[in-house]
Design an enzyme around this catalytic site. Sequence first.
Site, PDB file in Angstrom:
ATOM      1  N   LYS A  15      45.249  46.704  41.983  1.00  7.19           N
ATOM      2  CA  LYS A  15      44.641  45.471  41.485  1.00  7.19           C
ATOM      3  C   LYS A  15      45.293  44.954  40.214  1.00  7.19           C
ATOM      4  CE  LYS A  15      41.397  45.518  44.666  1.00  7.19           C
ATOM      5  NZ  LYS A  15      41.367  44.492  45.745  1.00  7.19           N
ATOM      6  N   LYS A  75      48.018  39.442  40.568  1.00  9.90           N
ATOM      7  CA  LYS A  75      48.613  40.480  41.422  1.00  9.90           C
ATOM      8  C   LYS A  75      50.005  40.066  41.897  1.00  9.90           C
ATOM      9  CE  LYS A  75      44.036  41.783  43.254  1.00  9.90           C
ATOM     10  NZ  LYS A  75      43.259  40.578  42.912  1.00  9.90           N
ATOM     11  N   GLU A 166      45.797  38.666  51.679  1.00  8.22           N
ATOM     12  CA  GLU A 166      45.499  37.621  52.650  1.00  8.22           C
ATOM     13  C   GLU A 166      44.758  36.463  51.985  1.00  8.22           C
ATOM     14  OE1 GLU A 166      45.041  39.230  57.084  1.00  8.22           O
ATOM     15  OE2 GLU A 166      43.492  40.026  55.764  1.00  8.22           O
TER      16      GLU A 166
END
Length: 218
Positions: A15, A75, A166
């Site tokens: 993360k 990220k 995603e």
Amino acid sequence: MANIIDDLKWRYTTKAYDTTKKISDADFNILLESLILAPTSINSQPSHYFYTSSEEGKKKIAHAAEEQYSFNASKILDASHVIVFASKTAYTTEDLLKLVDNEKKIGRLPQEVAREDAVAMYRRFVNLHEYDFKDLPHWLSKQTYLTSGVLYAAAANLRIDSTPIEGIDLVQLNKDFDLPSKGLTADFVISLGYRSQDDGNAQVDKMRYDRKDRVTQF
């Protein structure tokens, strides 16, 4: 060298990345090679990978992680390398001929098998998804997803962290990379690098359901 189970236990979805640590060219080439070697149905290889390690390149990808996906921007921006995974939107006769010619060239298909017969053999599977199931783009995308699993394992073996993303605007990615003109569509993004000491996700145990709940011998 750690075995594959140790690798997968070590891996988690990162993360937060350490911006001071970069993947070496040698290690990243191993990761790219793992994608090239990954299996796909009928050896179709419909995937294309756009990667970057530059700040400008990462900003281009992060443009698709704005507004509703802003939680994923760091990220991308803080990672060492980022890969956009894309798939062909169609699988044409030209694609089949290229596949057959290359397989015959290295002896995977016997020379006595006629070119048109080999194309017809592979076309059965393409036609099944194009005309019967009517899910050809989705089927091609699934082949791209298959390759990502090999990448995660290869990265873990090198002790390189990874993040499947995603949560990103695929329409924006398609536009920014002009993918429709290339006969491609974006599927997802994977960030790669080294975990930050501040990544709270690294401090908790991996949660997986017990094997008895997911595996059945018959």
